[in-house]
Motif scaffolding. Structure first.
Motif, short mmCIF file in Angstrom:
data_model
loop_
_atom_site.label_atom_id
_atom_site.label_comp_id
_atom_site.label_asym_id
_atom_site.label_seq_id
_atom_site.Cartn_x
_atom_site.Cartn_y
_atom_site.Cartn_z
N GLN A 1 48.64 32.34 53.31
CA GLN A 1 50.32 32.85 53.19
C GLN A 1 50.50 34.16 53.68
OE1 GLN A 1 51.71 32.39 49.32
NE2 GLN A 1 53.51 32.61 49.49
N TYR A 2 49.55 35.06 53.37
CA TYR A 2 49.81 36.24 53.29
C TYR A 2 49.29 36.68 54.73
CZ TYR A 2 52.10 36.74 49.33
OH TYR A 2 52.96 35.82 47.89
N ASN A 3 48.66 36.46 55.39
CA ASN A 3 48.03 36.52 56.47
C ASN A 3 46.60 37.46 56.07
OD1 ASN A 3 47.11 36.40 59.03
ND2 ASN A 3 48.09 37.63 60.22
N VAL A 4 46.33 37.81 54.80
CA VAL A 4 45.14 38.13 54.89
C VAL A 4 43.75 38.16 54.01
CG1 VAL A 4 46.99 39.87 53.92
CG2 VAL A 4 45.74 38.65 52.15
N THR A 5 42.93 38.90 54.45
CA THR A 5 41.51 38.08 54.10
C THR A 5 40.91 39.32 52.87
OG1 THR A 5 40.97 37.41 56.06
CG2 THR A 5 39.01 38.21 54.66
N VAL A 6 40.98 38.56 51.91
CA VAL A 6 40.55 39.72 50.75
C VAL A 6 38.66 39.85 50.35
CG1 VAL A 6 40.96 40.37 48.12
CG2 VAL A 6 42.62 39.61 49.84
N THR A 7 37.97 40.70 50.51
CA THR A 7 36.49 40.74 49.87
C THR A 7 36.28 41.42 48.50
OG1 THR A 7 35.96 40.70 52.30
CG2 THR A 7 34.68 41.71 50.65
N PHE A 8 36.08 40.78 47.89
CA PHE A 8 36.16 41.71 46.19
C PHE A 8 34.73 41.61 44.89
CE2 PHE A 8 37.70 37.27 45.75
CZ PHE A 8 37.54 36.82 44.65
N ILE A 9 34.23 41.96 44.39
CA ILE A 9 33.32 42.16 43.68
C ILE A 9 33.11 41.84 42.36
CG2 ILE A 9 31.05 43.95 43.22
CD1 ILE A 9 30.90 44.93 45.98
N VAL A 10 32.65 41.32 42.08
CA VAL A 10 32.48 41.02 40.16
C VAL A 10 31.32 41.50 40.17
CG1 VAL A 10 34.50 39.36 39.90
CG2 VAL A 10 31.80 38.15 40.86
N ARG A 11 30.73 42.12 38.45
CA ARG A 11 29.58 41.66 38.24
C ARG A 11 29.22 40.99 37.17
NH1 ARG A 11 31.57 46.86 40.48
NH2 ARG A 11 30.37 47.70 42.52
N LYS A 12 28.41 41.16 36.58
CA LYS A 12 27.78 40.69 35.17
C LYS A 12 27.61 41.01 34.06
CE LYS A 12 25.15 35.93 34.55
NZ LYS A 12 24.62 35.64 34.93
N LEU A 13 28.25 40.63 33.24
CA LEU A 13 28.64 41.32 31.29
C LEU A 13 27.17 41.25 31.38
CD1 LEU A 13 32.20 42.28 31.41
CD2 LEU A 13 30.61 44.01 32.38
N SER A 14 27.06 39.93 30.63
CA SER A 14 26.50 39.15 30.13
C SER A 14 25.60 37.59 30.36
CB SER A 14 26.90 38.95 28.39
OG SER A 14 28.57 38.02 28.19
N THR A 15 24.86 36.92 29.75
CA THR A 15 25.30 35.68 29.92
C THR A 15 25.25 34.82 28.67
OG1 THR A 15 22.64 36.12 31.25
CG2 THR A 15 22.87 34.23 30.62
N LEU A 16 25.90 33.80 29.41
CA LEU A 16 26.37 32.29 28.56
C LEU A 16 25.28 31.63 27.65
CD1 LEU A 16 30.26 32.29 29.95
CD2 LEU A 16 29.72 33.45 27.88
N HIS A 17 25.06 31.64 26.25
CA HIS A 17 24.12 30.93 26.17
C HIS A 17 25.09 29.31 25.19
CE1 HIS A 17 20.66 33.79 26.24
NE2 HIS A 17 21.76 34.62 26.23
N THR A 18 24.86 28.65 25.82
CA THR A 18 25.34 27.33 25.14
C THR A 18 24.87 26.19 24.69
OG1 THR A 18 26.20 26.90 27.75
CG2 THR A 18 28.08 28.00 26.37
#
Length: 153
Positions: free
Chosen positions: A136-153
């Protein structure tokens, strides 16, 4: 209006990070084995890169934090001041299901807005680099996410 549409695109990108994961990497590690947990979007310079002819800036992207659960569900939180319903901490919550392998992350929100797909550029036990193309905007977005914690379920 433009910002609301852009926030929706960002939300959908976030959703692409989620869905049950599989497929092994060359060294045998699997994204599906490490994705369960809480991940924070990077806010440092270079953590969000927008390619294309646009005035959009990294701070225009509203997604902030994601929780991936081992049952294939996720919650995506967006900075306060965006849109939709807020939780008690002031974040907007999106829910849905995710699927991933070492190359793709697909998010399917329960809102019925349609699935989003992001390319997994790289991952470690604590960092994911994703790329999303917004036609729609004719853009490519590259981004980084970092792990804060591990969920225990």
């Amino acid at each position: 209006m433009l910002s609301k549409i852009f926030y929706r695109a960002v939300y959908l990108t976030a959703l692409l990070f989620l869905f049950a994961c599989g497929g092994g990497d060359d060294d045998g590690r699997r994204l599906g084995e490490i994705i369960v947990g809480t991940w924070q979007r990077g806010w440092n310079e270079g953590d969000v890169v927008i390619e294309g002819d646009t005035d959009l800036k990294p701070e225009n992207f509203a997604y902030d934090r994601f929780e991936f659960h081992d049952d294939g569900s996720y919650n995506g939180m967006v900075r306060k001041g965006s849109f939709i319903a807020y939780d008690k901490e002031g974040y907007i919550i999106y829910e849905g299901n995710y699927q991933c392998d070492n190359h793709n992350l697909k998010l399917e929100p329960t809102t019925g807005e349609g699935a989003l797909l992001a390319q997994v550029m790289s991952f470690t036990d604590n960092t994911l680099m994703l790329r999303y193309e917004n036609e729609q905007y004719n853009v490519t977005v590259t981004f980084i996410v970092r792990k804060l914690s591990t969920l225990h379920t």
